[in-house]
Design a protein around this motif. Structure first.
Motif, PDB file in Angstrom:
ATOM      1  N   THR A 206       0.838  -1.198   0.000  1.00  0.00           N
ATOM      2  CA  THR A 206       0.000   0.000   0.000  1.00  0.00           C
ATOM      3  C   THR A 206       0.869   1.242   0.000  1.00  0.00           C
ATOM      4  O   THR A 206       1.745   1.388   0.852  1.00  0.00           O
TER       5      THR A 206
ATOM      6  N   SER B 130      -1.499   7.644   1.689  1.00  0.00           N
ATOM      7  CA  SER B 130      -2.042   8.869   1.090  1.00  0.00           C
ATOM      8  C   SER B 130      -1.012   9.981   0.886  1.00  0.00           C
ATOM      9  O   SER B 130      -1.073  10.685  -0.103  1.00  0.00           O
TER      10      SER B 130
ATOM     11  N   GLU C  16      -7.200  -0.535  -6.971  1.00  0.00           N
ATOM     12  CA  GLU C  16      -8.420   0.275  -7.033  1.00  0.00           C
ATOM     13  C   GLU C  16      -8.117   1.591  -7.739  1.00  0.00           C
ATOM     14  O   GLU C  16      -6.981   1.860  -8.080  1.00  0.00           O
TER      15      GLU C  16
ATOM     16  N   PRO D 216      -7.677   5.149  -7.008  1.00  0.00           N
ATOM     17  CA  PRO D 216      -7.492   5.960  -5.806  1.00  0.00           C
ATOM     18  C   PRO D 216      -8.144   7.336  -5.922  1.00  0.00           C
ATOM     19  O   PRO D 216      -8.548   7.762  -7.004  1.00  0.00           O
ATOM     20  N   THR D 217      -8.216   8.032  -4.798  1.00  0.00           N
ATOM     21  CA  THR D 217      -8.805   9.364  -4.738  1.00  0.00           C
ATOM     22  C   THR D 217      -8.171  10.290  -5.773  1.00  0.00           C
ATOM     23  O   THR D 217      -8.866  11.005  -6.492  1.00  0.00           O
TER      24      THR D 217
ATOM     25  N   SER E  54      -7.521   7.755  -0.125  1.00  0.00           N
ATOM     26  CA  SER E  54      -7.833   6.332  -0.282  1.00  0.00           C
ATOM     27  C   SER E  54      -6.615   5.421  -0.166  1.00  0.00           C
ATOM     28  O   SER E  54      -6.769   4.213  -0.041  1.00  0.00           O
ATOM     29  N   ASN E  55      -5.402   5.972  -0.228  1.00  0.00           N
ATOM     30  CA  ASN E  55      -4.194   5.166  -0.390  1.00  0.00           C
ATOM     31  C   ASN E  55      -4.240   4.492  -1.764  1.00  0.00           C
ATOM     32  O   ASN E  55      -5.188   4.686  -2.522  1.00  0.00           O
TER      33      ASN E  55
END
Length: 87
Positions: free
Chosen positions: A18, A21, A47, A49-50, A77-78
Motif C-alpha cells: 500500500t 495517502s 483500485e 485511488p482518490t 484512499s491510499n
C-alpha cells in the motif's frame, strides 16, 4: 509459491503493498533467492485511488527488496498494488 523442486531456491513470490495517502512510494521485500530483473516483476493496481497516481514504476531492485513508485500521491484512499516476482 513453492520452489518448484529447486532445493529451497525461491524463484516466485506474490504479495500486496500500500502506498499511503501522503507517500509516493513503498518498499517491498520480495523473498526470492536472487535479485530479480525488472522484467521479472509485475504490478497490478488494486483500485482507483482518490487522486490519479499517474505513472507507476519499480526502482531500487536488490537481492531482498524493490520500490514501487507513483508520480502523484494517491490521496485519502491510499493505493493498493498487487505484485508478483517470477524469476
Amino acid at each position: 509459491f513453492p520452489s518448484h523442486d529447486n532445493g529451497g531456491f525461491i524463484t516466485e513470490a506474490v504479495g500486496s503493498a500500500t502506498i499511503a495517502s501522503g507517500a509516493s512510494s513503498v518498499v517491498v521485500t520480495h523473498g526470492c533467492s536472487q535479485t530479480p530483473a525488472l522484467g521479472n516483476i509485475s504490478l497490478v493496481g488494486g483500485e482507483n485511488p482518490t487522486n490519479d497516481v499517474g505513472t507507476i514504476w519499480v526502482s531500487n531492485i536488490t537481492s531482498t527488496q524493490f520500490t514501487i513508485n507513483v508520480k502523484n500521491v494517491p490521496g485519502a484512499s491510499n493505493f493498493d498494488v498487487g505484485w508478483r516476482v517470477s524469476i
